[in-house]
Design a protein around this motif. Structure first.
Motif, mmCIF file in Angstrom:
data_model
loop_
_atom_site.group_PDB
_atom_site.id
_atom_site.type_symbol
_atom_site.label_atom_id
_atom_site.label_comp_id
_atom_site.label_asym_id
_atom_site.label_seq_id
_atom_site.Cartn_x
_atom_site.Cartn_y
_atom_site.Cartn_z
ATOM 1 N N ASP A 104 0.835 -1.208 0.000
ATOM 2 C CA ASP A 104 0.000 0.000 0.000
ATOM 3 C C ASP A 104 0.866 1.253 0.000
ATOM 4 N N ASP A 105 1.976 1.216 0.746
ATOM 5 C CA ASP A 105 2.876 2.380 0.782
ATOM 6 C C ASP A 105 3.464 2.656 -0.600
ATOM 7 N N ILE A 106 3.859 1.592 -1.301
ATOM 8 C CA ILE A 106 4.410 1.761 -2.653
ATOM 9 C C ILE A 106 3.374 2.408 -3.568
ATOM 10 N N GLU A 107 2.143 1.907 -3.485
ATOM 11 C CA GLU A 107 1.075 2.439 -4.340
ATOM 12 C C GLU A 107 0.791 3.905 -4.029
ATOM 13 N N ASP A 108 0.712 4.238 -2.750
ATOM 14 C CA ASP A 108 0.417 5.622 -2.352
ATOM 15 C C ASP A 108 1.529 6.576 -2.771
ATOM 16 N N ILE A 109 2.775 6.190 -2.499
ATOM 17 C CA ILE A 109 3.903 7.061 -2.832
ATOM 18 C C ILE A 109 4.039 7.203 -4.346
ATOM 19 N N LYS A 110 3.841 6.104 -5.073
ATOM 20 C CA LYS A 110 3.933 6.163 -6.540
ATOM 21 C C LYS A 110 2.893 7.124 -7.113
ATOM 22 N N ARG A 111 1.675 7.070 -6.564
ATOM 23 C CA ARG A 111 0.610 7.963 -7.041
ATOM 24 C C ARG A 111 0.994 9.428 -6.817
ATOM 25 N N MET A 112 1.521 9.740 -5.648
ATOM 26 C CA MET A 112 1.903 11.127 -5.359
ATOM 27 C C MET A 112 3.086 11.573 -6.216
ATOM 28 N N VAL A 113 4.051 10.684 -6.400
ATOM 29 C CA VAL A 113 5.208 11.007 -7.251
ATOM 30 C C VAL A 113 4.756 11.235 -8.693
ATOM 31 N N ASP A 114 3.880 10.366 -9.194
ATOM 32 C CA ASP A 114 3.371 10.509 -10.568
ATOM 33 C C ASP A 114 2.653 11.849 -10.751
ATOM 34 N N ASN A 115 1.868 12.258 -9.747
ATOM 35 C CA ASN A 115 1.142 13.530 -9.852
ATOM 36 C C ASN A 115 2.099 14.712 -9.948
ATOM 37 N N ILE A 116 3.129 14.706 -9.112
ATOM 38 C CA ILE A 116 4.105 15.805 -9.138
ATOM 39 C C ILE A 116 4.893 15.791 -10.443
ATOM 40 N N LEU A 117 5.258 14.599 -10.912
ATOM 41 C CA LEU A 117 5.975 14.503 -12.194
ATOM 42 C C LEU A 117 5.132 15.065 -13.340
ATOM 43 N N GLU A 118 3.810 14.814 -13.314
ATOM 44 C CA GLU A 118 2.935 15.303 -14.379
ATOM 45 C C GLU A 118 2.824 16.827 -14.344
ATOM 46 N N VAL A 119 2.736 17.395 -13.150
ATOM 47 C CA VAL A 119 2.704 18.869 -13.044
ATOM 48 C C VAL A 119 4.003 19.460 -13.588
ATOM 49 N N CYS A 120 5.115 18.845 -13.225
ATOM 50 C CA CYS A 120 6.414 19.319 -13.728
ATOM 51 C C CYS A 120 6.471 19.214 -15.245
ATOM 52 N N ARG A 121 5.932 18.134 -15.788
ATOM 53 C CA ARG A 121 5.927 17.965 -17.251
ATOM 54 C C ARG A 121 5.174 19.109 -17.925
ATOM 55 N N VAL A 122 4.018 19.471 -17.363
ATOM 56 C CA VAL A 122 3.220 20.570 -17.939
ATOM 57 C C VAL A 122 4.007 21.872 -17.868
ATOM 58 N N LEU A 123 4.588 22.153 -16.722
ATOM 59 C CA LEU A 123 5.294 23.431 -16.542
ATOM 60 C C LEU A 123 6.557 23.508 -17.404
ATOM 61 N N LEU A 124 7.172 22.381 -17.647
ATOM 62 C CA LEU A 124 8.416 22.380 -18.426
ATOM 63 C C LEU A 124 8.176 22.357 -19.936
ATOM 64 N N ASN A 125 7.017 21.830 -20.362
ATOM 65 C CA ASN A 125 6.813 21.602 -21.794
ATOM 66 C C ASN A 125 5.646 22.351 -22.420
ATOM 67 N N SER A 126 4.785 22.935 -21.607
ATOM 68 C CA SER A 126 3.588 23.560 -22.162
ATOM 69 C C SER A 126 3.889 24.923 -22.777
ATOM 70 N N ASN A 127 3.748 25.006 -24.085
ATOM 71 C CA ASN A 127 3.935 26.284 -24.779
ATOM 72 C C ASN A 127 2.775 27.226 -24.487
ATOM 73 N N SER A 128 1.576 26.669 -24.315
ATOM 74 C CA SER A 128 0.418 27.526 -24.053
ATOM 75 C C SER A 128 0.551 28.219 -22.698
ATOM 76 N N PHE A 129 1.137 27.544 -21.718
ATOM 77 C CA PHE A 129 1.338 28.164 -20.411
ATOM 78 C C PHE A 129 2.280 29.357 -20.528
ATOM 79 N N LEU A 130 3.347 29.198 -21.306
ATOM 80 C CA LEU A 130 4.282 30.307 -21.495
ATOM 81 C C LEU A 130 3.588 31.497 -22.165
ATOM 82 N N ARG A 131 2.722 31.212 -23.121
ATOM 83 C CA ARG A 131 2.016 32.299 -23.814
ATOM 84 C C ARG A 131 1.055 33.019 -22.878
ATOM 85 N N PHE A 132 0.485 32.276 -21.933
ATOM 86 C CA PHE A 132 -0.392 32.933 -20.960
ATOM 87 C C PHE A 132 0.435 33.785 -19.998
ATOM 88 N N LEU A 133 1.590 33.274 -19.590
ATOM 89 C CA LEU A 133 2.477 34.072 -18.729
ATOM 90 C C LEU A 133 2.913 35.344 -19.445
#
Length: 425
Positions: free
Chosen positions: A159-188
């Motif tokens: 259960d700990d592996i599953e919980d930690i993996k889910r939280m890590v995956d969520n943070i990795l996905e947010v980082c992916r958006v912030l690092l790669n999203s061209n639309s976010f840069l255009r809004f900024l």
């Protein structure tokens, strides 16, 4: 009144009885010559009472009353029986009840328990009350406490592996958006431009700004009549000038889940602890294997348990290894995010994710309030837009001019020194 004419002896108090030899002695009343006993010592009025056999034998109790009561409550609420407690720690099984394991750990034998209950022969167990029986079986089951500790870890790790993996995956996905999203840069880009326009009056323009200090303020800065926030205005301009720059809004929804995650520092520490736990499991299994008693039945049971532990470690060690790799990637990507947007390298990830989550919520609210037709990428946020006829009936350029004029005539622009959009370098 007593059935014996003379005072036979003084009763030993319970606190002294625990450490005495009296608990080891067996009741041999069936072997005593009752007739002679009555003839010599019983008073007449109590002769019949003395000759009567006891209806029930009083159960012996070695545990203190509070501990005995707590164990009794536990046994009353579970199907576990004292004499089957060994089965609970015989093998590593799926679906083991964590509550039972946690409770039993609380009642684990102390050094004093081992000393007292280790001396009680199996033939006397039936004379113990239920709580004391449980303690006897825990004391006399080889490596009971060690096996209980191992089982607790094997229950929690999946259960700990599953919980930690889910939280890590969520943070990795947010980082992916912030690092790669061209639309976010255009809004900024829209935020930076309008912020510099507002600050131009005090000659405090900036080539960039910190997300952590600026994004939370956009929804709080209001126009003169309090009907429009700065974020509302930025969204309206984005819709009119570059609607597709709002594509990132949908991708950033994952930030709400990420904001409920532990910090990156805490998650990394959890992964390190999990690696240590896996190593400890192997060490404990090896320790039991090396110290197996000579008794063939017990040895076979312990060997099966050790095999279970080793199989568990082999299966989940790969999961922990992959989780460690993801954890390292998460730390690396978050550092890149901070560097990309000029944030302090020590910015707490938990606070940063919560800030982004609140911003995304405010942004969606501003999109819903936008009086203009929404671009396809965010049209689902407002299926039935309520538009302002006065603005909608005019050509886009005229609408832009009205919005710009409204901004110039509002206190939002005139009082920029008070409600300044700070853009630290």
């Amino acid at each position: 009144s007593s059935g014996i004419n003379a005072e036979y002896g003084q009763k030993i108090p319970p606190i002294s009885l625990k450490k005495s030899v009296w608990g080891e002695l067996v009741d041999i009343s069936p072997m005593i010559d009752v007739i002679k006993l009555e003839e010599y010592f019983a008073t007449k009025q109590n002769t019949k009472e003395l000759s009567k056999p006891a209806a029930t034998q009083e159960k012996k109790n070695y545990l203190d009353s509070k501990r005995s009561q707590n164990i009794g409550i536990f046994l009353h609420g579970t199907s576990i029986q004292p004499d089957t407690i060994g089965e609970l720690v015989a093998r590593i099984k799926n679906g083991e009840n964590m509550e039972n394991i946690t409770a039993l750990k609380k009642f684990s034998p102390t050094a004093e328990d081992i000393k007292v209950f280790g001396k009680i022969p199996e033939s006397s167990v039936s004379s113990l009350d239920k709580a004391d029986k449980l303690m006897w079986y825990m004391v006399n089951t080889p490596y009971f406490t060690q096996r209980l500790n191992i089982i607790e870890v094997t229950i929690s790790i999946p259960d700990d592996i599953e919980d930690i993996k889910r939280m890590v995956d969520n943070i990795l996905e947010v980082c992916r958006v912030l690092l790669n999203s061209n639309s976010f840069l255009r809004f900024l880009e829209k935020i930076l431009t309008i912020g510099n326009m507002m600050n131009a009056a005090i000659k405090k323009t900036s080539p960039g700004f910190k997300l952590s200090s600026t994004l939370p303020k956009l929804a709080t800065i209001k126009s003169q009549d309090k009907s429009v926030s700065l974020l509302d205005f930025i969204v309206q301009q984005a819709v009119l000038l570059d609607g597709d720059c709002l594509k990132f809004v949908n991708e950033l929804e994952i930030v709400h889940s990420a904001s409920n995650s532990s910090s990156i520092v805490a998650l990394s520490a959890e992964v390190d602890i999990m690696k240590q736990d896996m190593n400890k499991l192997s060490g404990r299994a090896n320790d039991i294997s090396q110290k197996c008693p000579a008794d063939n039945h017990v040895r076979k049971e312990l060997e099966l348990f050790v095999d279970d532990v080793r199989s568990f470690v082999k299966f989940f060690q790969q999961n922990v290894f992959l989780l460690n790799e993801q954890s390292s990637q998460m730390k690396s990507d978050y550092s890149k995010v901070l560097e990309r947007f000029g944030e302090s390298p020590n910015t707490d990830s938990e606070e940063f994710m919560k800030m982004l989550s609140e911003f995304q919520t405010s942004l969606v609210d501003s999109i819903k309030r936008c009086p203009h037709p929404l671009p396809q990428c965010v049209a689902h946020l407002k299926p039935k837009p309520v538009s302002s006829p006065a603005v909608m009936n005019k050509p886009p350029k005229m609408a832009q001019m009205d919005l710009a004029s409204s901004l110039k005539n509002s206190s939002l622009f005139k009082r920029s020194t008070q409600n300044e959009l700070k853009t630290p370098t």
